[in-house]
Design an enzyme around this catalytic site. Structure first.
Site, PDB file in Angstrom:
ATOM      1  N   SER A 189       0.814  -1.222   0.000  1.00  0.00           N
ATOM      2  CA  SER A 189       0.000   0.000   0.000  1.00  0.00           C
ATOM      3  C   SER A 189       0.842   1.264   0.000  1.00  0.00           C
ATOM      4  O   SER A 189       0.325   2.357  -0.237  1.00  0.00           O
ATOM      5  CB  SER A 189      -0.934   0.011   1.214  1.00  0.00           C
ATOM      6  OG  SER A 189      -1.878  -1.035   1.150  1.00  0.00           O
ATOM      7  N   GLY A 197      -4.512  -1.837  -0.851  1.00  0.00           N
ATOM      8  CA  GLY A 197      -3.657  -1.509  -1.983  1.00  0.00           C
ATOM      9  C   GLY A 197      -3.309  -0.034  -1.998  1.00  0.00           C
ATOM     10  O   GLY A 197      -3.838   0.752  -1.207  1.00  0.00           O
ATOM     11  N   GLY A 225      -2.424   3.962  -3.482  1.00  0.00           N
ATOM     12  CA  GLY A 225      -2.746   5.019  -4.432  1.00  0.00           C
ATOM     13  C   GLY A 225      -4.188   5.457  -4.514  1.00  0.00           C
ATOM     14  O   GLY A 225      -5.013   5.216  -3.634  1.00  0.00           O
ATOM     15  N   CYS A 261      -9.760  -1.551   3.305  1.00  0.00           N
ATOM     16  CA  CYS A 261      -8.954  -0.407   2.870  1.00  0.00           C
ATOM     17  C   CYS A 261      -9.263  -0.025   1.413  1.00  0.00           C
ATOM     18  O   CYS A 261     -10.353   0.465   1.142  1.00  0.00           O
ATOM     19  CB  CYS A 261      -7.470  -0.691   3.095  1.00  0.00           C
ATOM     20  SG  CYS A 261      -6.476   0.809   3.238  1.00  0.00           S
ATOM     21  N   LEU A 262      -8.359  -0.277   0.465  1.00  0.00           N
ATOM     22  CA  LEU A 262      -8.688   0.019  -0.929  1.00  0.00           C
ATOM     23  C   LEU A 262      -9.901  -0.800  -1.368  1.00  0.00           C
ATOM     24  O   LEU A 262     -10.708  -0.338  -2.186  1.00  0.00           O
ATOM     25  CB  LEU A 262      -7.498  -0.272  -1.843  1.00  0.00           C
ATOM     26  CG  LEU A 262      -7.716   0.093  -3.315  1.00  0.00           C
ATOM     27  CD1 LEU A 262      -7.728   1.601  -3.509  1.00  0.00           C
ATOM     28  CD2 LEU A 262      -6.662  -0.539  -4.217  1.00  0.00           C
ATOM     29  N   GLN A 304     -12.851   1.094  -0.671  1.00  0.00           N
ATOM     30  CA  GLN A 304     -13.030   2.145  -1.672  1.00  0.00           C
ATOM     31  C   GLN A 304     -13.521   1.581  -3.001  1.00  0.00           C
ATOM     32  O   GLN A 304     -14.267   2.245  -3.730  1.00  0.00           O
ATOM     33  CB  GLN A 304     -11.706   2.899  -1.844  1.00  0.00           C
ATOM     34  CG  GLN A 304     -11.275   3.634  -0.576  1.00  0.00           C
ATOM     35  CD  GLN A 304      -9.814   4.040  -0.592  1.00  0.00           C
ATOM     36  OE1 GLN A 304      -9.095   3.824  -1.553  1.00  0.00           O
ATOM     37  NE2 GLN A 304      -9.353   4.623   0.519  1.00  0.00           N
ATOM     38  N   GLY A 345      -4.669   7.187   2.242  1.00  0.00           N
ATOM     39  CA  GLY A 345      -4.621   8.624   2.028  1.00  0.00           C
ATOM     40  C   GLY A 345      -5.849   9.168   1.330  1.00  0.00           C
ATOM     41  O   GLY A 345      -5.955  10.370   1.090  1.00  0.00           O
ATOM     42  N   PHE A 346      -6.787   8.270   0.994  1.00  0.00           N
ATOM     43  CA  PHE A 346      -8.042   8.651   0.357  1.00  0.00           C
ATOM     44  C   PHE A 346      -9.188   8.094   1.188  1.00  0.00           C
ATOM     45  O   PHE A 346      -9.013   7.114   1.920  1.00  0.00           O
ATOM     46  CB  PHE A 346      -8.127   8.095  -1.067  1.00  0.00           C
ATOM     47  CG  PHE A 346      -7.101   8.645  -2.013  1.00  0.00           C
ATOM     48  CD1 PHE A 346      -7.411   9.672  -2.884  1.00  0.00           C
ATOM     49  CD2 PHE A 346      -5.805   8.132  -2.021  1.00  0.00           C
ATOM     50  CE1 PHE A 346      -6.460  10.184  -3.758  1.00  0.00           C
ATOM     51  CE2 PHE A 346      -4.844   8.627  -2.886  1.00  0.00           C
ATOM     52  CZ  PHE A 346      -5.170   9.662  -3.765  1.00  0.00           C
ATOM     53  N   HIS A 376      -7.208  -1.819   8.672  1.00  0.00           N
ATOM     54  CA  HIS A 376      -6.577  -3.133   8.537  1.00  0.00           C
ATOM     55  C   HIS A 376      -6.818  -3.972   9.797  1.00  0.00           C
ATOM     56  O   HIS A 376      -6.182  -3.731  10.824  1.00  0.00           O
ATOM     57  CB  HIS A 376      -5.064  -2.976   8.324  1.00  0.00           C
ATOM     58  CG  HIS A 376      -4.697  -2.441   6.991  1.00  0.00           C
ATOM     59  ND1 HIS A 376      -3.781  -3.062   6.163  1.00  0.00           N
ATOM     60  CD2 HIS A 376      -5.106  -1.338   6.311  1.00  0.00           C
ATOM     61  CE1 HIS A 376      -3.643  -2.365   5.039  1.00  0.00           C
ATOM     62  NE2 HIS A 376      -4.429  -1.315   5.124  1.00  0.00           N
ATOM     63  N   GLU A 378      -6.016  -7.081  10.397  1.00  0.00           N
ATOM     64  CA  GLU A 378      -5.145  -8.242  10.576  1.00  0.00           C
ATOM     65  C   GLU A 378      -4.014  -8.016  11.582  1.00  0.00           C
ATOM     66  O   GLU A 378      -3.268  -8.944  11.903  1.00  0.00           O
ATOM     67  CB  GLU A 378      -4.547  -8.672   9.235  1.00  0.00           C
ATOM     68  CG  GLU A 378      -3.304  -7.935   8.784  1.00  0.00           C
ATOM     69  CD  GLU A 378      -3.531  -6.481   8.421  1.00  0.00           C
ATOM     70  OE1 GLU A 378      -2.551  -5.724   8.357  1.00  0.00           O
ATOM     71  OE2 GLU A 378      -4.693  -6.092   8.192  1.00  0.00           O
TER      72      GLU A 378
END
Length: 452
Positions: free
Chosen positions: A64, A254, A256, A281-282, A285, A325-326, A399, A401
């Site tokens: 990530s 992941g 970006g 997380c990603l 999104q 960051g998003f 996260h 885990e």
């Protein structure tokens, strides 16, 4: 040697030794000088920071962080060395590392090599001797920005000009750089973790995991819950996934900008309602994008192992590990359903208002029906989780885990198992009971003591 300054002579005689100079330059012109403690070279990336006290190896090897220069806020890094069973991917993808002090002489019974050697082996440029407290305060005020780190060019003016020509972070698909190349079974449970982790349960479910930069520890937790895990590339078609007859689909973490990962969320659109889905997380999104939500760039993101989050369903607060960051804009999923939202018809800008009301609000989504806000960040009121009521899907922004981080949120893997089993209240888990499940610290010693 006699020509060296006294302090350089003294340093050269220690285990630290002497090192080449290094420099970090931010796009706003801020300059931080130090010495090299990794590979030589010049790297660009978005500057960010992680507040974890331990787990630097898991942070460094987390995919990530692709495209980012990571600043560790804990003052000494590398003090317990490196054990390759703890890495989250075989190859680290971060652009660079910034620390205050790099330990050259680690001490741990699990250590196999020093962190500086690991960084050099993987061509990771790193700098030490930086006032990381000042750097983090600056980023918190000015926000995330591009930066350049070098051991080759020490002119801040020339580096700033080079940075202006570098690739941007926003709008770039970092996922395609870190995803696997082909479908494969994941079965890796390091033997050295057996001192702390219980043996996996018998296989009950077939799970397909989209690899958007998945951490190994997340996939390992799925195996320990009784899942046979097949990992597929980030842009695998929904038809290919359904042809594998999954009991559930997992959407990984992941790096970006999620808006740039259309190859994943367009496939998620086609999977929703056809198979149970869990996103982290990603992955959260990706579910958000599939449901038509808007995504915003956070000022400096959430990264570390100390983020408080409330589960609005249970009222329990979890201390969570995060790296993003998003973030999703919850109100963009649709209008509130007042009768399912404590009578409220208007969205709150700060989602902590729902925490005060002890209400888990529900919106009406044009694509997939009702969606419930399940988790809220107590630091800044941003959304941290959602549950689709009319189709089997849920996700969290953090996260669970615990690699690195607290184990408060590991119940979410049990929730996924419950979702695949058809349970209605799969998210109503008591973390006070579930946080220690799967851990086996000192079990043998405890049994010996009882026998005596």
């Amino acid at each position: 040697m006699l020509s060296l300054k006294a302090n350089e002579r003294i340093l050269a005689a220690t285990s630290k030794g002497t090192a080449a100079p290094a420099i970090l330059v931010l796009e706003d012109g801020s300059v931080y000088r130090g010495t090299s403690c990794g590979a030589c070279g010049t790297r660009t990336g978005e500057i960010c920071f992680n507040t974890s006290l331990v787990g630097y190896l898991e942070v460094i090897s987390d995919p990530s962080y692709a495209g980012q220069i990571v600043t560790m806020t804990y003052p000494q890094i590398g003090n317990y060395g490196v054990n390759l069973d703890d890495v989250q991917r075989d190859v680290p993808h971060l652009s660079g590392l910034v620390v205050h002090d790099m330990c050259e002489t680690p001490s741990s019974w699990r250590n196999v090599e020093g962190l500086p050697d690991y960084l050099r082996e993987h061509d990771i440029v790193a700098i030490e001797g930086v006032d990381t407290r000042d750097l983090v305060r600056h980023v918190r005020e000015a926000g995330a920005m591009q930066a350049i780190l070098s051991t080759e060019e020490l002119s801040s003016e020339r580096l700033l000009a080079q940075l202006a020509e570098s690739e941007a972070f926003v709008g770039v698909n970092q996922v395609e750089r870190v995803s696997c190349a082909e479908e494969h079974a994941f079965e890796d449970l390091p033997a050295s973790h057996a001192f702390a982790k219980e043996a996996p349960k018998s296989t009950e479910r077939n799970v397909i995991a989209y690899d958007c930069g998945a951490k190994d520890a997340i996939l390992q937790d799925l195996i320990r819950r009784g899942c046979a895990v097949t990992v597929v590339p980030w842009n695998t078609s929904a038809d290919e996934v359904l042809a594998l007859s999954p009991d559930g689909v997992f959407l990984s973490n992941g790096p970006g900008d999620p808006d740039a990962v259309e190859g994943t969320y367009r496939q998620v659109e086609q999977l929703m309602g056809k198979v149970p889905i869990f996103g982290i997380c990603l992955g959260h999104q990706m579910l958000s994008k599939a449901a038509g939500a808007s995504i915003e760039k956070l000022k400096y993101g959430h990264r570390g192992g100390n983020q408080p989050v409330m589960n609005l369903i249970t009222g329990r607060v979890e201390i969570t590990a995060q790296n993003h960051g998003f973030g999703q804009i919850f109100s963009s999923l649709g209008p509130l359903v007042p009768e399912l939202s404590g009578g409220k018809a208007e969205h709150f800008d700060d989602l902590r208002s729902w925490v005060s009301l002890r209400v888990a609000p529900v919106v009406k989504n044009d694509l997939f029906g009702r969606i419930r806000l399940t988790h809220v960040n107590l630091n800044d009121g941003t959304p941290e989780g959602m549950q689709f009521i009319d189709i089997p899907a849920f996700s969290v922004q953090y996260h669970p885990e615990a690699s690195p981080g607290p184990a408060d949120s590991e119940y979410l893997f049990d929730a996924f198992m419950g979702l695949m089993a058809g349970e209605d209240d799969y998210l109503a888990c008591d973390i006070a009971q579930s946080r220690t499940q799967g851990w086996d610290f000192g079990a043998e010693r405890s049994n010996d003591a009882k026998a005596r």
